[in-house]
Design a protein around this motif. Structure first.
Motif, PDB file in Angstrom:
ATOM      1  N   ASN A   1       9.931   8.229   0.651  1.00  8.19           N
ATOM      2  CA  ASN A   1      10.387   9.158  -0.417  1.00  8.19           C
ATOM      3  C   ASN A   1      10.497  10.697   0.051  1.00  8.19           C
ATOM      4  O   ASN A   1      10.678  11.522  -0.902  1.00  8.19           O
ATOM      5  N   VAL A   2       9.994  10.921   1.204  1.00 11.49           N
ATOM      6  CA  VAL A   2      10.138  12.378   1.946  1.00 11.49           C
ATOM      7  C   VAL A   2      10.859  12.174   2.923  1.00 11.49           C
ATOM      8  O   VAL A   2      10.594  11.270   3.986  1.00 11.49           O
ATOM      9  N   THR A   3      11.314  13.505   3.497  1.00 14.79           N
ATOM     10  CA  THR A   3      11.715  13.642   5.014  1.00 14.79           C
ATOM     11  C   THR A   3      11.130  14.921   5.628  1.00 14.79           C
ATOM     12  O   THR A   3      10.442  15.604   4.885  1.00 14.79           O
ATOM     13  N   VAL A   4      11.579  15.080   6.814  1.00 15.02           N
ATOM     14  CA  VAL A   4      10.949  16.185   7.662  1.00 15.02           C
ATOM     15  C   VAL A   4      11.299  17.523   6.907  1.00 15.02           C
ATOM     16  O   VAL A   4      12.582  17.706   6.427  1.00 15.02           O
ATOM     17  N   GLY A   5      10.532  18.337   6.594  1.00 17.82           N
ATOM     18  CA  GLY A   5      10.725  19.577   5.989  1.00 17.82           C
ATOM     19  C   GLY A   5      10.388  19.538   4.298  1.00 17.82           C
ATOM     20  O   GLY A   5      10.223  20.534   3.751  1.00 17.82           O
ATOM     21  N   GLY A   6      10.395  18.304   3.894  1.00 13.56           N
ATOM     22  CA  GLY A   6       9.969  18.172   2.480  1.00 13.56           C
ATOM     23  C   GLY A   6       8.358  18.521   2.360  1.00 13.56           C
ATOM     24  O   GLY A   6       7.703  18.304   3.158  1.00 13.56           O
ATOM     25  N   ILE A   7       8.156  18.570   0.979  1.00 16.26           N
ATOM     26  CA  ILE A   7       6.780  18.815   0.492  1.00 16.26           C
ATOM     27  C   ILE A   7       6.246  17.670  -0.213  1.00 16.26           C
ATOM     28  O   ILE A   7       6.868  17.268  -1.077  1.00 16.26           O
TER      29      ILE A   7
ATOM     30  N   GLY B   1       3.199  15.908  -2.462  1.00 14.81           N
ATOM     31  CA  GLY B   1       2.591  16.197  -3.832  1.00 14.81           C
ATOM     32  C   GLY B   1       1.625  14.976  -4.087  1.00 14.81           C
ATOM     33  O   GLY B   1       0.940  14.161  -3.249  1.00 14.81           O
ATOM     34  N   GLY B   2       1.706  14.495  -5.475  1.00 12.40           N
ATOM     35  CA  GLY B   2       0.832  13.434  -5.791  1.00 12.40           C
ATOM     36  C   GLY B   2       1.798  12.153  -5.568  1.00 12.40           C
ATOM     37  O   GLY B   2       1.205  10.873  -5.848  1.00 12.40           O
ATOM     38  N   GLN B   3       3.034  12.155  -5.211  1.00 17.62           N
ATOM     39  CA  GLN B   3       3.757  10.816  -4.965  1.00 17.62           C
ATOM     40  C   GLN B   3       3.663  10.405  -3.655  1.00 17.62           C
ATOM     41  O   GLN B   3       3.362  10.949  -2.744  1.00 17.62           O
TER      42      GLN B   3
ATOM     43  N   SER C   1       0.687  -1.114  -0.109  1.00 14.64           N
ATOM     44  CA  SER C   1      -0.028  -0.288  -0.042  1.00 14.64           C
ATOM     45  C   SER C   1       0.782   1.103  -0.042  1.00 14.64           C
ATOM     46  O   SER C   1       1.983   1.187   0.970  1.00 14.64           O
ATOM     47  N   ASP C   2       0.590   2.267  -0.731  1.00 15.58           N
ATOM     48  CA  ASP C   2       1.288   3.447  -0.757  1.00 15.58           C
ATOM     49  C   ASP C   2       0.777   4.228   0.289  1.00 15.58           C
ATOM     50  O   ASP C   2      -0.650   4.527   0.462  1.00 15.58           O
ATOM     51  N   VAL C   3       1.490   5.186   1.037  1.00 14.88           N
ATOM     52  CA  VAL C   3       1.113   6.034   2.158  1.00 14.88           C
ATOM     53  C   VAL C   3       1.157   7.605   1.311  1.00 14.88           C
ATOM     54  O   VAL C   3       1.980   7.991   1.145  1.00 14.88           O
ATOM     55  N   VAL C   4      -0.112   8.160   1.206  1.00 18.26           N
ATOM     56  CA  VAL C   4      -0.120   9.290   0.585  1.00 18.26           C
ATOM     57  C   VAL C   4      -0.952  10.275   1.321  1.00 18.26           C
ATOM     58  O   VAL C   4      -1.878  10.229   1.955  1.00 18.26           O
ATOM     59  N   ALA C   5      -0.203  11.807   1.325  1.00 21.25           N
ATOM     60  CA  ALA C   5      -0.762  12.796   2.012  1.00 21.25           C
ATOM     61  C   ALA C   5      -2.344  13.269   1.330  1.00 21.25           C
ATOM     62  O   ALA C   5      -2.496  13.434   0.173  1.00 21.25           O
ATOM     63  N   ARG C   6      -3.240  13.365   2.211  1.00 19.80           N
ATOM     64  CA  ARG C   6      -4.599  13.868   1.630  1.00 19.80           C
ATOM     65  C   ARG C   6      -4.602  15.070   1.049  1.00 19.80           C
ATOM     66  O   ARG C   6      -5.115  15.337  -0.074  1.00 19.80           O
ATOM     67  N   TYR C   7      -3.619  16.145   1.665  1.00 17.40           N
ATOM     68  CA  TYR C   7      -3.662  17.450   1.177  1.00 17.40           C
ATOM     69  C   TYR C   7      -2.164  17.887   0.877  1.00 17.40           C
ATOM     70  O   TYR C   7      -1.203  17.377   1.669  1.00 17.40           O
TER      71      TYR C   7
END
Length: 418
Positions: free
Chosen positions: A244-250, A252-254, A191-197
């Motif tokens: 794929n991201v760390t603290v401070g990162g933005i 998006g769709g990934q 499963s992918d973990v994606v931010a809602r916004y």
């Protein structure tokens, strides 16, 4: 023909804790009218053609087995005072009594300087021999034993050694295909973990390779639109396999993270065009690790086309179960799929087959005596082997412990001697 005589008790494979007390292993004796006894059965007199010499007074008959042609045939040479006789003046009959018992009878006709019979001397060349020769109004008779691939073991010793037998008969031979593939996590297990916004990652409490549970808070994100902070939770339980991201990162769709459940596995086997038409959903498959240390039984649950349209291969999905340390994603795996079954009129257990000289054999059992049966083999599966010749239906043969019988015969110093 070969002849030998041993009487002994022995232990077979002490390392396996199998005691086979051996009795009366393959004897050979010779009794001939007017013939002097030999010091040992294997020390019989040989004639000019390296055959067995049978004597009665000044008459002698040399028994040879000619094996240079397509099939073994008897050739007999007659002598008077050790000088060759015209075979036209000699009439000979031979009876071979085999273990069972079964009697093969031979009559002879003159050819060149010897007597021959059109009847083939079938394997094994192991029998009690009775010879009758007539010349000039006199009849000469001899009997002797010529055994090979034979041993005698008591019932108690056979049981102690784990020897088991079955009757040869018909069997269903399953047809199989070998497959190669690899272990993968099922779609449901990833499963992918994606931010809602979209927004900035304020905190992240997990690392790559860490095990998480469903609903656990993995990170907090500040929304770029509302500037409000919200939690991102794990949609399934499993292990973090991508970050794929760390603290401070933005975000998006990934996906921020990817979670995989290592307990939800299947094997993906590649089917090439020549095999694809024979493989169906629901067929049983035996899955084996490349090292052969682990195996399990499963079934094909789905057959899907691959992305490679050039070679037109398909992929068969086979579910896996068991400890996660046994089956690991990405590792290669072998499979054997059952694609059908056909009846064989006569078959033996594959594990019963042993090598003997240049033959594949099973060991027939008659009473407490065991003897080779040379097989003409057809189809073969891991469980059953089709027999096309060399064995009578209903023959009792050794299944478990066959290698012990073979070892005992080899210990007896047997040789193919005529």
């Amino acid at each position: 023909m070969r002849a030998y005589e041993t009487r002994r008790g022995a232990r077979l494979s002490a390392a396996l804790m199998l005691a086979l007390a051996v009795g009366a292993c393959g004897g050979s004796t010779e009794k001939a009218e007017g013939e002097k006894p030999h010091a040992a059965a294997a020390d019989y007199e040989r004639g000019p053609h390296r055959g067995r010499m049978l004597r009665d007074g000044d008459f002698a008959l040399e028994i040879t087995l000619y094996e240079e042609g397509p099939a073994p045939l008897f050739r007999l040479y007659a002598y008077q005072n050790d000088k060759p006789l015209d075979p036209k003046g000699v009439q000979v009959n031979i009876a071979l009594t085999r273990l069972g018992p079964k009697v093969d009878r031979f009559t002879f006709a003159p050819e060149a300087d010897y007597l021959t019979s059109p009847a083939i001397v079938h394997e094994p060349h192991s029998f009690d021999v009775a010879v009758s020769a007539a010349r000039a109004g006199r009849t000469h008779k001899w009997t002797y034993a010529s055994y090979e691939g034979r041993t005698t073991i008591t019932a108690e010793a056979a049981r102690a050694g784990g020897v088991t037998t079955e009757r040869a008969g018909s069997a269903m031979l399953g047809e199989t295909l070998p497959l190669n593939g690899r272990i993968e996590i099922t779609p449901e297990g990833k499963s992918d973990v994606v931010a809602r916004y979209p927004g900035r990652v304020v905190s992240m409490g997990v690392e790559l390779g860490e095990r998480v549970r469903r609903g656990q808070v993995l990170a907090r994100v500040e929304s770029s639109e509302s500037l409000q902070t919200y939690s991102v939770t794990a949609p399934i339980s499993g292990v973090i396999v991508e970050k794929n991201v760390t603290v401070g990162g933005i975000t998006g769709g990934q996906p921020m993270l990817v979670i995989a459940d290592p307990t939800q596995l299947h094997a993906e086997f590649f089917l090439y065009p020549r095999d694809a038409e024979r493989v169906r959903v629901g067929q049983p498959v035996e899955v084996t690790s490349l090292a052969g240390d682990h195996r399990l039984a499963s079934r094909i649950e789905a057959i899907l086309p691959t992305a490679d349209l050039t070679n037109q291969t398909l992929v068969a999905h086979v579910p896996l179960s068991g400890p996660t340390e046994t089956w690991r994603p990405g590792l290669g795996v072998k499979g054997t799929v059952s694609v059908g079954a056909n009846a064989a009129p006569l078959a033996v257990r594959t594990k019963a087959i042993q090598p003997f000289r240049d033959f594949e054999v099973v060991y027939a059992k008659v009473g407490n005596t065991y003897e080779v049966r040379m097989l003409e083999i057809g189809r073969r599966t891991p469980e059953w082997t089709e027999v096309l010749g060399g064995l009578e239906p209903g023959t009792e043969y050794v299944v478990d412990g066959a290698f012990l019988i073979r070892a005992d015969i080899e210990k007896s110093g047997a040789s193919h001697d005529h």
